[in-house]
Design a protein around this motif. Structure first.
Motif, mmCIF file in Angstrom:
data_model
loop_
_atom_site.group_PDB
_atom_site.id
_atom_site.type_symbol
_atom_site.label_atom_id
_atom_site.label_comp_id
_atom_site.label_asym_id
_atom_site.label_seq_id
_atom_site.Cartn_x
_atom_site.Cartn_y
_atom_site.Cartn_z
ATOM 1 N N ALA A 182 0.827 -1.214 0.000
ATOM 2 C CA ALA A 182 0.000 0.000 0.000
ATOM 3 C C ALA A 182 0.861 1.263 0.000
ATOM 4 C CB ALA A 182 -0.934 -0.004 1.204
ATOM 5 N N GLY A 183 2.118 1.124 -0.409
ATOM 6 C CA GLY A 183 2.984 2.289 -0.477
ATOM 7 C C GLY A 183 3.493 2.758 0.871
ATOM 8 N N ASP A 184 3.595 1.832 1.831
ATOM 9 C CA ASP A 184 4.053 2.214 3.173
ATOM 10 C C ASP A 184 5.587 2.300 3.211
ATOM 11 O OD1 ASP A 184 3.953 -0.524 2.667
ATOM 12 O OD2 ASP A 184 3.747 -1.062 4.776
ATOM 13 N N VAL A 185 6.098 3.316 2.529
ATOM 14 C CA VAL A 185 7.527 3.582 2.474
ATOM 15 C C VAL A 185 7.940 4.297 3.755
ATOM 16 C CG1 VAL A 185 9.332 4.762 1.160
ATOM 17 C CG2 VAL A 185 7.337 3.802 -0.021
ATOM 18 N N PRO A 186 9.091 3.962 4.342
ATOM 19 C CA PRO A 186 9.549 4.708 5.517
ATOM 20 C C PRO A 186 9.524 6.209 5.252
ATOM 21 C CG PRO A 186 10.956 2.796 5.148
ATOM 22 C CD PRO A 186 10.028 2.878 3.981
ATOM 23 N N PRO A 187 8.944 6.998 6.153
ATOM 24 C CA PRO A 187 8.762 8.435 5.888
ATOM 25 C C PRO A 187 10.035 9.173 5.494
ATOM 26 C CG PRO A 187 7.484 7.775 7.800
ATOM 27 C CD PRO A 187 8.308 6.588 7.421
ATOM 28 N N ALA A 188 11.149 8.881 6.136
ATOM 29 C CA ALA A 188 12.385 9.583 5.795
ATOM 30 C C ALA A 188 12.813 9.276 4.364
ATOM 31 C CB ALA A 188 13.493 9.208 6.772
ATOM 32 N N LEU A 189 12.613 8.039 3.942
ATOM 33 C CA LEU A 189 12.957 7.661 2.576
ATOM 34 C C LEU A 189 12.001 8.328 1.593
ATOM 35 C CD1 LEU A 189 14.577 6.005 0.538
ATOM 36 C CD2 LEU A 189 13.038 4.078 0.995
ATOM 37 N N ALA A 190 10.719 8.324 1.899
ATOM 38 C CA ALA A 190 9.741 8.972 1.030
ATOM 39 C C ALA A 190 10.051 10.454 0.877
ATOM 40 C CB ALA A 190 8.337 8.773 1.590
ATOM 41 N N ALA A 191 10.442 11.091 1.972
ATOM 42 C CA ALA A 191 10.755 12.521 1.916
ATOM 43 C C ALA A 191 11.979 12.793 1.057
ATOM 44 C CB ALA A 191 10.960 13.062 3.333
ATOM 45 N N GLU A 192 13.006 11.967 1.195
ATOM 46 C CA GLU A 192 14.221 12.165 0.400
ATOM 47 C C GLU A 192 13.947 11.889 -1.076
ATOM 48 O OE1 GLU A 192 18.371 13.100 -0.062
ATOM 49 O OE2 GLU A 192 16.725 13.652 1.270
ATOM 50 N N ALA A 193 13.129 10.876 -1.366
ATOM 51 C CA ALA A 193 12.768 10.597 -2.754
ATOM 52 C C ALA A 193 12.003 11.773 -3.353
ATOM 53 C CB ALA A 193 11.938 9.318 -2.830
ATOM 54 N N ALA A 194 11.084 12.352 -2.573
ATOM 55 C CA ALA A 194 10.324 13.503 -3.056
ATOM 56 C C ALA A 194 11.249 14.694 -3.295
ATOM 57 C CB ALA A 194 9.232 13.859 -2.051
ATOM 58 N N ARG A 195 12.216 14.896 -2.407
ATOM 59 C CA ARG A 195 13.148 16.014 -2.562
ATOM 60 C C ARG A 195 13.949 15.888 -3.851
ATOM 61 N NH1 ARG A 195 18.428 17.533 -1.633
ATOM 62 N NH2 ARG A 195 19.092 15.414 -1.054
ATOM 63 N N LEU A 196 14.341 14.649 -4.167
ATOM 64 C CA LEU A 196 15.177 14.417 -5.337
ATOM 65 C C LEU A 196 14.370 14.178 -6.610
ATOM 66 C CD1 LEU A 196 17.823 12.126 -3.608
ATOM 67 C CD2 LEU A 196 18.176 14.477 -4.393
ATOM 68 N N GLY A 197 13.055 14.007 -6.465
ATOM 69 C CA GLY A 197 12.201 13.789 -7.624
ATOM 70 C C GLY A 197 12.354 12.418 -8.252
ATOM 71 N N VAL A 198 12.583 11.396 -7.400
ATOM 72 C CA VAL A 198 12.768 10.030 -7.885
ATOM 73 C C VAL A 198 11.920 9.079 -7.048
ATOM 74 C CG1 VAL A 198 15.106 10.461 -8.728
ATOM 75 C CG2 VAL A 198 14.769 9.671 -6.382
ATOM 76 N N THR A 199 11.930 7.813 -7.410
ATOM 77 C CA THR A 199 11.243 6.798 -6.633
ATOM 78 C C THR A 199 12.122 6.335 -5.468
ATOM 79 O OG1 THR A 199 12.013 5.217 -8.289
ATOM 80 C CG2 THR A 199 9.721 5.959 -8.453
ATOM 81 N N PRO A 200 11.527 5.785 -4.405
ATOM 82 C CA PRO A 200 12.310 5.393 -3.233
ATOM 83 C C PRO A 200 13.429 4.409 -3.526
ATOM 84 C CG PRO A 200 9.969 5.431 -2.693
ATOM 85 C CD PRO A 200 10.072 5.625 -4.176
ATOM 86 N N ASP A 201 13.224 3.478 -4.468
ATOM 87 C CA ASP A 201 14.255 2.498 -4.781
ATOM 88 C C ASP A 201 15.536 3.157 -5.270
ATOM 89 O OD1 ASP A 201 12.135 2.757 -7.046
ATOM 90 O OD2 ASP A 201 13.947 2.203 -8.113
ATOM 91 N N ALA A 202 15.396 4.244 -6.036
ATOM 92 C CA ALA A 202 16.585 4.932 -6.534
ATOM 93 C C ALA A 202 17.401 5.516 -5.388
ATOM 94 C CB ALA A 202 16.176 6.041 -7.508
ATOM 95 N N VAL A 203 16.724 6.077 -4.392
ATOM 96 C CA VAL A 203 17.428 6.629 -3.233
ATOM 97 C C VAL A 203 18.119 5.517 -2.451
ATOM 98 C CG1 VAL A 203 17.179 7.919 -1.077
ATOM 99 C CG2 VAL A 203 15.826 8.564 -3.084
ATOM 100 N N ALA A 204 17.420 4.390 -2.255
ATOM 101 C CA ALA A 204 17.990 3.276 -1.495
ATOM 102 C C ALA A 204 19.242 2.738 -2.174
ATOM 103 C CB ALA A 204 16.945 2.172 -1.328
ATOM 104 N N LEU A 205 19.193 2.571 -3.485
ATOM 105 C CA LEU A 205 20.364 2.067 -4.203
ATOM 106 C C LEU A 205 21.475 3.116 -4.247
ATOM 107 C CD1 LEU A 205 18.691 0.128 -7.142
ATOM 108 C CD2 LEU A 205 19.781 -0.827 -5.115
ATOM 109 N N ALA A 206 21.105 4.389 -4.339
ATOM 110 C CA ALA A 206 22.121 5.439 -4.315
ATOM 111 C C ALA A 206 22.845 5.468 -2.978
ATOM 112 C CB ALA A 206 21.472 6.798 -4.590
#
Length: 333
Positions: free
Chosen positions: A252-276
């Motif tokens: 249901a899109g329950d991404v950890p909030p800190a990860l979701a926020a960083e993904a939104a800041r960078l304009g990418v999906t959460p997986d891209a931030v995690a792999l980065a």
């Protein structure tokens, strides 16, 4: 610190990847068989999961990865037909410069059934190594550049098995980069035991593939030690089997909030931030994408251009025992 571990010599001291190659590779755990523990895996593959369907999907994904510049591809004997799919693609495309890795120690036993009670069986005996090495050669059609004990642990005793170590030392002497993959809350202990292994005064190992992600970074210090000792360090499960993607744990899109926020800041999906975040680790030579769809791969590739705020993500780490307990409870879909 390196604890005095001697670095490998000769060709094994050379970088795994060709110069200028992206440090992202494609792993085939989710492509070579109809069921896997990645969250949402069954839905991502869709209803067509016959061998020929997954072969075509795998070849298409390999083509996309190659076109994006990726040159490293990871398989295992237990990944269903992954080695055969990869080997067939390599022969058809003629990509001699591809860097291929595989693993031994698990046997795929599900017979292509989604509802199989057991999908793979672990056995780190010399007999399994002797059986699976020629199987890997036949399916890949080449000697793998990287050959690992699949999920080595202290409990199986494989790192004290003189026969196994001697056989692996022989492969290493022939130019194969031999190593181990690790799993479980004691990854660091297992890796340090492998760093201390010796056959006739020489360590046969020069590579490790370990789970490291924002939820489970506990092996980081030991991986840094391996890197300092000259080993090739590969990161697997960088998106925590889907927990660090837009799917989330529940779907249901329950991404950890800190990860979701960083993904939104960078304009990418959460997986891209995690792999980065994994790519940002100075000791990581290669990070694997486990993408099963073109959309997954496209999102993963964005990681190559990101500089995430690691400080903002540091609080996501869980206790290793809790992380691995949850992972072991994931269903095969």
């Amino acid at each position: 610190m390196s604890h005095g571990f001697a670095p490998p010599a000769g060709p094994l001291a050379q970088p795994l990847l060709p110069p200028g190659t992206p440090r992202l590779g494609l792993g085939l755990a989710a492509l070579g068989r109809p069921a896997y523990i990645n969250l949402g895996h069954g839905a991502a593959l869709g209803p067509d999961k016959a061998v020929e369907d997954l072969r075509a999907r795998t070849w298409a994904m390999l083509d996309r990865a190659w076109a994006a510049g990726l040159r490293s591809f990871d398989a295992a004997r237990s990944y269903g037909e992954a080695e055969a799919f990869l080997g067939g693609w390599l022969r058809a495309r003629g990509h001699a410069e591809a860097v291929v890795g595989s693993k031994w120690g698990y046997t795929y036993v599900a017979d292509w059934r989604m509802d199989a009670p057991t999908h793979e069986v672990k056995d780190h005996s010399l007999a399994t190594l002797e059986r699976q090495w020629p199987e890997t050669l036949a399916r890949l059609g080449r000697v793998p550049a990287l050959y690992l004990i699949h999920s080595a642990t202290l409990e199986t005793g494989v790192l004290e098995d003189a026969g196994v170590l001697a056989r692996l030392a022989g492969l290493a002497a022939g130019g194969v980069r031999v190593g181990l993959s690790t799993s479980g809350p004691r990854q660091a202990d297992t890796l340090r035991r492998a760093l201390a292994a010796r056959v006739d005064g020489v360590n046969p190992f020069s590579a490790v593939q370990a789970t490291w992600n924002l939820l489970e970074p506990s092996a980081g210090a030991a991986l840094a030690e391996a890197h300092a000792a000259g080993w090739t360090v590969v990161v697997k499960e960088g998106v925590a089997n889907g927990r660090l993607t837009a799917h989330g744990l529940s779907g249901a899109g329950d991404v950890p909030p800190a990860l979701a926020a960083e993904a939104a800041r960078l304009g990418v999906t959460p997986d891209a931030v995690a792999l980065a975040a994994a790519l940002a680790q100075s000791w990581a030579d290669l990070v694997l994408s486990g993408a099963a769809t073109p959309e997954h791969l496209q999102g993963n590739l964005r990681a190559l251009d990101l500089a995430p705020d690691l400080g903002a993500l540091a609080g996501l780490a869980e206790e290793p025992e809790a992380y691995w307990r949850l992972r072991s409870a994931l269903s095969w879909t």
